[in-house]
Design an enzyme around this catalytic site. Structure first.
Site, PDB file in Angstrom:
ATOM      1  N   ASP A 165       0.809  -1.208   0.135  1.00  0.00           N
ATOM      2  CA  ASP A 165       0.080   0.008  -0.053  1.00  0.00           C
ATOM      3  C   ASP A 165       0.970   1.346  -0.076  1.00  0.00           C
ATOM      4  O   ASP A 165       0.886   1.710   1.111  1.00  0.00           O
ATOM      5  CB  ASP A 165      -1.008  -0.053   1.161  1.00  0.00           C
ATOM      6  CG  ASP A 165      -1.969  -1.186   1.089  1.00  0.00           C
ATOM      7  OD1 ASP A 165      -2.350  -1.569  -0.004  1.00  0.00           O
ATOM      8  OD2 ASP A 165      -2.330  -1.533   2.217  1.00  0.00           O
ATOM      9  N   LEU A 189      -8.481  -5.778  -6.426  1.00  0.00           N
ATOM     10  CA  LEU A 189      -9.218  -4.605  -7.047  1.00  0.00           C
ATOM     11  C   LEU A 189     -10.725  -4.797  -6.920  1.00  0.00           C
ATOM     12  O   LEU A 189     -11.350  -3.885  -7.435  1.00  0.00           O
ATOM     13  CB  LEU A 189      -8.829  -4.424  -8.453  1.00  0.00           C
ATOM     14  CG  LEU A 189      -7.285  -3.910  -8.893  1.00  0.00           C
ATOM     15  CD1 LEU A 189      -7.205  -3.689 -10.065  1.00  0.00           C
ATOM     16  CD2 LEU A 189      -7.170  -2.446  -7.788  1.00  0.00           C
ATOM     17  N   LEU A 234     -13.347  -6.420  -7.850  1.00  0.00           N
ATOM     18  CA  LEU A 234     -14.207  -6.287  -9.018  1.00  0.00           C
ATOM     19  C   LEU A 234     -15.702  -6.366  -8.781  1.00  0.00           C
ATOM     20  O   LEU A 234     -15.899  -7.264  -8.193  1.00  0.00           O
ATOM     21  CB  LEU A 234     -13.542  -7.062 -10.229  1.00  0.00           C
ATOM     22  CG  LEU A 234     -12.349  -7.163 -10.881  1.00  0.00           C
ATOM     23  CD1 LEU A 234     -12.275  -7.913 -12.142  1.00  0.00           C
ATOM     24  CD2 LEU A 234     -11.570  -5.643 -10.905  1.00  0.00           C
ATOM     25  N   HIS A 235     -16.326  -5.508  -9.484  1.00  0.00           N
ATOM     26  CA  HIS A 235     -17.988  -5.512  -9.386  1.00  0.00           C
ATOM     27  C   HIS A 235     -18.355  -4.902 -10.727  1.00  0.00           C
ATOM     28  O   HIS A 235     -18.397  -3.805 -10.719  1.00  0.00           O
ATOM     29  CB  HIS A 235     -18.455  -5.473  -8.355  1.00  0.00           C
ATOM     30  CG  HIS A 235     -19.920  -5.356  -8.181  1.00  0.00           C
ATOM     31  ND1 HIS A 235     -20.814  -6.551  -8.482  1.00  0.00           N
ATOM     32  CD2 HIS A 235     -20.893  -4.652  -7.728  1.00  0.00           C
ATOM     33  CE1 HIS A 235     -21.693  -6.627  -8.394  1.00  0.00           C
ATOM     34  NE2 HIS A 235     -22.269  -5.349  -7.893  1.00  0.00           N
ATOM     35  N   ASP A 236     -19.207  -5.583 -11.520  1.00  0.00           N
ATOM     36  CA  ASP A 236     -19.747  -4.905 -12.838  1.00  0.00           C
ATOM     37  C   ASP A 236     -20.577  -5.747 -13.518  1.00  0.00           C
ATOM     38  O   ASP A 236     -21.030  -6.917 -13.039  1.00  0.00           O
ATOM     39  CB  ASP A 236     -18.399  -4.370 -13.607  1.00  0.00           C
ATOM     40  CG  ASP A 236     -18.978  -3.048 -14.524  1.00  0.00           C
ATOM     41  OD1 ASP A 236     -20.131  -3.239 -15.448  1.00  0.00           O
ATOM     42  OD2 ASP A 236     -18.182  -2.190 -14.493  1.00  0.00           O
ATOM     43  N   THR A 250     -18.153  -7.590 -18.485  1.00  0.00           N
ATOM     44  CA  THR A 250     -16.939  -6.625 -18.186  1.00  0.00           C
ATOM     45  C   THR A 250     -16.098  -7.261 -17.142  1.00  0.00           C
ATOM     46  O   THR A 250     -14.821  -7.010 -17.155  1.00  0.00           O
ATOM     47  CB  THR A 250     -17.478  -5.267 -17.626  1.00  0.00           C
ATOM     48  OG1 THR A 250     -18.214  -4.642 -18.495  1.00  0.00           O
ATOM     49  CG2 THR A 250     -16.434  -4.467 -17.019  1.00  0.00           C
ATOM     50  N   THR A 256     -15.175  -5.199   5.575  1.00  0.00           N
ATOM     51  CA  THR A 256     -15.290  -5.311   7.109  1.00  0.00           C
ATOM     52  C   THR A 256     -15.587  -4.056   7.916  1.00  0.00           C
ATOM     53  O   THR A 256     -15.710  -3.840   9.111  1.00  0.00           O
ATOM     54  CB  THR A 256     -13.711  -5.490   7.573  1.00  0.00           C
ATOM     55  OG1 THR A 256     -12.716  -5.053   6.800  1.00  0.00           O
ATOM     56  CG2 THR A 256     -13.400  -7.065   7.420  1.00  0.00           C
ATOM     57  N   ARG A 294      -2.164  -7.779  13.459  1.00  0.00           N
ATOM     58  CA  ARG A 294      -1.143  -7.074  13.996  1.00  0.00           C
ATOM     59  C   ARG A 294      -0.426  -7.791  15.151  1.00  0.00           C
ATOM     60  O   ARG A 294      -1.001  -8.575  15.928  1.00  0.00           O
ATOM     61  CB  ARG A 294      -1.941  -5.931  14.780  1.00  0.00           C
ATOM     62  CG  ARG A 294      -2.794  -5.088  13.907  1.00  0.00           C
ATOM     63  CD  ARG A 294      -1.804  -4.086  13.281  1.00  0.00           C
ATOM     64  NE  ARG A 294      -2.498  -3.009  12.218  1.00  0.00           N
ATOM     65  CZ  ARG A 294      -2.811  -3.218  11.231  1.00  0.00           C
ATOM     66  NH1 ARG A 294      -2.312  -4.414  10.490  1.00  0.00           N
ATOM     67  NH2 ARG A 294      -3.513  -2.378  10.573  1.00  0.00           N
ATOM     68  N   GLN A 337      -8.180  -0.647  11.713  1.00  0.00           N
ATOM     69  CA  GLN A 337      -8.642  -1.966  11.661  1.00  0.00           C
ATOM     70  C   GLN A 337      -9.592  -2.186  12.981  1.00  0.00           C
ATOM     71  O   GLN A 337      -9.012  -1.956  13.967  1.00  0.00           O
ATOM     72  CB  GLN A 337      -7.570  -3.007  11.531  1.00  0.00           C
ATOM     73  CG  GLN A 337      -6.756  -3.165  10.082  1.00  0.00           C
ATOM     74  CD  GLN A 337      -7.504  -3.548   9.357  1.00  0.00           C
ATOM     75  OE1 GLN A 337      -8.713  -3.993   9.463  1.00  0.00           O
ATOM     76  NE2 GLN A 337      -6.770  -3.765   7.958  1.00  0.00           N
ATOM     77  N   ARG A 377       0.510  -2.114   6.949  1.00  0.00           N
ATOM     78  CA  ARG A 377       1.477  -1.140   7.889  1.00  0.00           C
ATOM     79  C   ARG A 377       2.417  -1.733   9.133  1.00  0.00           C
ATOM     80  O   ARG A 377       3.546  -1.143   9.116  1.00  0.00           O
ATOM     81  CB  ARG A 377       0.198  -0.255   8.506  1.00  0.00           C
ATOM     82  CG  ARG A 377      -0.189   0.503   7.438  1.00  0.00           C
ATOM     83  CD  ARG A 377      -1.555   1.236   7.947  1.00  0.00           C
ATOM     84  NE  ARG A 377      -2.679   0.402   8.016  1.00  0.00           N
ATOM     85  CZ  ARG A 377      -3.851   0.556   8.343  1.00  0.00           C
ATOM     86  NH1 ARG A 377      -4.165   2.104   8.732  1.00  0.00           N
ATOM     87  NH2 ARG A 377      -4.786  -0.222   8.289  1.00  0.00           N
TER      88      ARG A 377
HETATM   89  O1  C5P Z   1      -2.059  -2.056   6.815  1.00  0.00           O
HETATM   90  P1  C5P Z   1      -2.915  -3.201   6.910  1.00  0.00           P
HETATM   91  O2  C5P Z   1      -2.362  -4.395   7.438  1.00  0.00           O
HETATM   92  O3  C5P Z   1      -4.211  -2.887   8.075  1.00  0.00           O
HETATM   93  O4  C5P Z   1      -3.452  -3.545   5.536  1.00  0.00           O
HETATM   94  C1  C5P Z   1      -4.580  -4.367   5.296  1.00  0.00           C
HETATM   95  C2  C5P Z   1      -4.633  -4.749   3.851  1.00  0.00           C
HETATM   96  O5  C5P Z   1      -5.714  -5.512   3.660  1.00  0.00           O
HETATM   97  C3  C5P Z   1      -5.042  -3.368   3.119  1.00  0.00           C
HETATM   98  O6  C5P Z   1      -4.442  -3.373   1.901  1.00  0.00           O
HETATM   99  C4  C5P Z   1      -6.557  -3.201   3.082  1.00  0.00           C
HETATM  100  O7  C5P Z   1      -7.058  -2.535   1.945  1.00  0.00           O
HETATM  101  C5  C5P Z   1      -6.670  -4.692   3.028  1.00  0.00           C
HETATM  102  N1  C5P Z   1      -8.057  -5.178   3.315  1.00  0.00           N
HETATM  103  C6  C5P Z   1      -8.480  -5.041   4.718  1.00  0.00           C
HETATM  104  N2  C5P Z   1      -9.825  -5.576   5.017  1.00  0.00           N
HETATM  105  C7  C5P Z   1     -10.709  -6.046   4.171  1.00  0.00           C
HETATM  106  C8  C5P Z   1     -10.226  -6.276   2.861  1.00  0.00           C
HETATM  107  C9  C5P Z   1      -9.051  -5.870   2.466  1.00  0.00           C
HETATM  108  O8  C5P Z   1      -7.854  -4.573   5.385  1.00  0.00           O
HETATM  109  N3  C5P Z   1     -11.951  -6.471   4.571  1.00  0.00           N
END
Ligand code: C5P
Length: 224
Positions: free
Chosen positions: A4, A54, A56-58, A62, A108, A169, A178, A199
């Site tokens: 990210d 990404l 996707l939803h369309d 597509t 989430t 974490r 989160q 992160r």
């Molecule tokens: O930085 P962190 O560890 O929170 O990153 C979690 C990654 O997982 C991010 O790229 C976030 O977009 C992705 N993600 C999420 N929750 C979801 C789906 C994807 O945190 N339900």
């Protein structure tokens, strides 16, 4: 490991820094829309696996054409929203390509009130369960879910589908935005098949050391 980051050069520098410590990368909106998609092919050519997140939803046609393009990049996982038409189109388009489709059941960040406001009749847990079952019937390869949901989802869909869990974490790390978090060891014990970590590695003073520490905790939880 979620790349990210805001630009291709920053992502390439992070990949170089992490070296052998990371074998599976995730590329999402931020990097993909900042010119990062060529990195999927570069990483695949370098022997890494890539998760294109990404969502996707369309309309089906597509989605199918988009899935074919992502498959040609050499990606391993691609996310789609868990709507039946979307999942059906994605699974059919990915067939035979090596690309696996992951479905996002309910984001989430959504609670029952958010679903109601969006016009849904079901609450989060019922909708997650219904969509997980639809995903299984349609041949989707895996689900993205919180580690807290992993055990109950494995009971619903069995162990053929992989469960990919963000919100990881290490003990004592900053939580950020989160809401439902688990340590790597506990997430593995709960039944997660792949952990998504952003992160805690990206923002560490020493990202490679942070990645190595998480890897060690995962291996220990797997009894290896
Ligand atoms: O930085 P962190 O560890 O929170 O990153 C979690 C990654 O997982 C991010 O790229 C976030 O977009 C992705 N993600 C999420 N929750 C979801 C789906 C994807 O945190 N339900």
């Amino acid at each position: 490991m979620a790349l990210d980051l805001p630009a291709l050069d920053a992502a390439e520098a992070m990949v170089a820094r992490l070296g052998d410590s990371v074998t599976f990368y995730k590329i999402g909106y931020q990097l993909a829309y900042a010119g990062g998609l060529p990195l999927v092919r570069q990483l695949a050519n370098a022997g890494k696996k890539v998760f294109v997140d990404l969502k996707l939803h369309d309309i089906g046609n597509t989605v199918a054409r988009g899935v074919e393009s992502v498959a040609k990049l050499g990606a391993t996982f691609l996310t789609v929203h868990a709507y039946p038409q979307t999942m059906r189109a994605a699974v059919e388009a990915a067939r035979g390509s090596g690309l696996k489709i992951l479905a996002v059941t309910v984001l989430t960040s959504y609670d029952d009130g958010d679903l109601h406001a969006a016009g849904y009749r079901l609450g989060v847990s019922d909708l997650v369960e219904a969509r997980a079952q639809q995903a299984q019937v349609l041949g989707v390869d895996g689900l993205v879910c919180s580690a807290e949901e992993a055990a109950s989802l494995h009971r619903i869909v069995g162990h053929r589908m992989v469960l990919v869990t963000p919100g990881i974490r290490p003990a004592g790390a900053a939580v950020g935005d989160q809401k439902r978090i688990m340590t790597p060891g506990r997430a593995i014990a709960a039944g997660a098949d792949y952990l998504v970590v952003g992160r805690p590695v990206l923002e560490a003073a020493d990202p490679k050391a942070a990645a190595d520490a998480m890897r060690a905790e995962i291996l220990q939880a797997l009894g290896k």
